[in-house]
Design an enzyme around this catalytic site. Sequence first.
Site, mmCIF file in Angstrom:
data_model
loop_
_atom_site.group_PDB
_atom_site.id
_atom_site.type_symbol
_atom_site.label_atom_id
_atom_site.label_comp_id
_atom_site.label_asym_id
_atom_site.label_seq_id
_atom_site.Cartn_x
_atom_site.Cartn_y
_atom_site.Cartn_z
ATOM 1 N N GLY A 84 23.256 15.277 69.991
ATOM 2 C CA GLY A 84 22.990 16.476 70.787
ATOM 3 C C GLY A 84 21.545 16.690 71.208
ATOM 4 N N GLU A 89 16.178 19.341 66.803
ATOM 5 C CA GLU A 89 17.607 19.625 66.850
ATOM 6 C C GLU A 89 17.975 20.323 68.161
ATOM 7 O OE1 GLU A 89 20.450 19.056 66.177
ATOM 8 O OE2 GLU A 89 21.140 19.615 64.200
ATOM 9 N N ASP A 90 19.221 20.139 68.558
ATOM 10 C CA ASP A 90 19.706 20.837 69.745
ATOM 11 C C ASP A 90 19.962 22.313 69.445
ATOM 12 O OD1 ASP A 90 21.815 20.264 68.029
ATOM 13 O OD2 ASP A 90 23.108 19.382 69.548
ATOM 14 N N ASP A 95 22.895 26.415 63.837
ATOM 15 C CA ASP A 95 24.038 27.336 63.823
ATOM 16 C C ASP A 95 24.241 27.825 62.388
ATOM 17 O OD1 ASP A 95 26.353 28.629 64.583
ATOM 18 O OD2 ASP A 95 27.578 26.835 64.688
ATOM 19 N N LYS A 104 21.262 30.026 66.864
ATOM 20 C CA LYS A 104 22.337 31.034 66.763
ATOM 21 C C LYS A 104 22.189 31.700 65.405
ATOM 22 C CE LYS A 104 26.322 28.747 68.806
ATOM 23 N NZ LYS A 104 27.653 28.203 68.434
ATOM 24 N N PHE A 134 30.070 29.605 71.880
ATOM 25 C CA PHE A 134 30.048 28.149 71.917
ATOM 26 C C PHE A 134 29.463 27.665 73.232
ATOM 27 C CE2 PHE A 134 31.385 23.780 72.000
ATOM 28 C CZ PHE A 134 31.120 23.389 70.694
ATOM 29 N N ARG A 176 27.863 16.798 77.768
ATOM 30 C CA ARG A 176 26.477 16.591 77.309
ATOM 31 C C ARG A 176 25.519 16.390 78.472
ATOM 32 N NH1 ARG A 176 26.466 15.642 71.681
ATOM 33 N NH2 ARG A 176 28.244 14.506 70.847
HETATM 34 P P1 IMP Z 1 25.209 23.688 61.772
HETATM 35 O O1 IMP Z 1 25.277 22.713 60.639
HETATM 36 O O2 IMP Z 1 26.354 24.653 61.751
HETATM 37 O O3 IMP Z 1 23.879 24.382 61.929
HETATM 38 O O4 IMP Z 1 25.530 22.848 63.056
HETATM 39 C C1 IMP Z 1 24.619 22.261 63.817
HETATM 40 C C2 IMP Z 1 25.290 21.269 64.743
HETATM 41 O O5 IMP Z 1 26.558 21.739 65.200
HETATM 42 C C3 IMP Z 1 24.447 21.152 65.963
HETATM 43 O O6 IMP Z 1 23.518 20.129 65.823
HETATM 44 C C4 IMP Z 1 25.463 20.877 67.035
HETATM 45 O O7 IMP Z 1 25.697 19.492 67.135
HETATM 46 C C5 IMP Z 1 26.711 21.562 66.581
HETATM 47 N N1 IMP Z 1 26.887 22.899 67.236
HETATM 48 C C6 IMP Z 1 26.659 24.119 66.730
HETATM 49 N N2 IMP Z 1 26.887 25.106 67.622
HETATM 50 C C7 IMP Z 1 27.285 24.463 68.748
HETATM 51 C C8 IMP Z 1 27.645 24.930 70.061
HETATM 52 O O8 IMP Z 1 27.674 26.121 70.391
HETATM 53 N N3 IMP Z 1 27.978 23.955 70.953
HETATM 54 C C9 IMP Z 1 27.964 22.613 70.662
HETATM 55 N N4 IMP Z 1 27.625 22.150 69.452
HETATM 56 C C10 IMP Z 1 27.279 23.058 68.502
HETATM 57 MG MG MG Z 2 23.517 18.236 66.767
#
Ligand code: IMP
Ligand code: MG
Length: 182
Positions: free
Chosen positions: A46, A100-101, A104, A132, A153, A166
Amino acid sequence: MKIDMNDVERVLVSEEEIKEICRRLGKEISKDYEDKKLLLVSVLKGSVPFMADLMRSITCDLRIDFMAVSSYSGTKTTGCVSFKKDLDINPAGYDILIVEDILDSGLTLAYLKQLLLDRNANSIKICTFLDKKANRKADINADYVGKEIPDEFVIGYGLDYDEKYRNLPFVGVLSPKVYADK
Ligand code: IMP
Ligand code: MG
């Protein structure tokens, strides 16, 4: 087949704003890492477009590397992080900036940070394009944030749904109708 633009509910971060964000973060990071041994670690897949833009707006000497971990399946985080690709460069002695992209739940980065901490890096910080905050489960925060967004999302600029979208040059909210019947 072309991307169906009806899958995008609305644009959240335009191409123009993406450029401004990268310029701003690049400037800040260039100042903070002037005298450091910077290693940018991109989290695949991402963060690839963000990494490409960010590294070109940083003026200090740096190296880049890539890691792959994942905790996502569809539009919900699975809570279970799996490790898929390790660094090529030994991170010992480097000042690591994880790129990081999106941050979350924070589970992915908490896992990654711990993994790198155990390998004698000089310092570890996090730069995320999107944050987020409302959905955080792990005790983790980014040191550099492109933009805070609501708990929706999103797709584009590297972010996918089911490995699609992407390549969109902007960040948009995925229309719920795309995953409603999944
Ligand atoms: P976390 O472990 O929940 O913080 O997730 C992080 C990863 O989940 C990110 O690096 C993204 O690849 C994916 N992710 C989280 N939210 C989104 C979203 O809204 N769209 C697409 N990918 C997401
Ligand atoms: Mg990611």
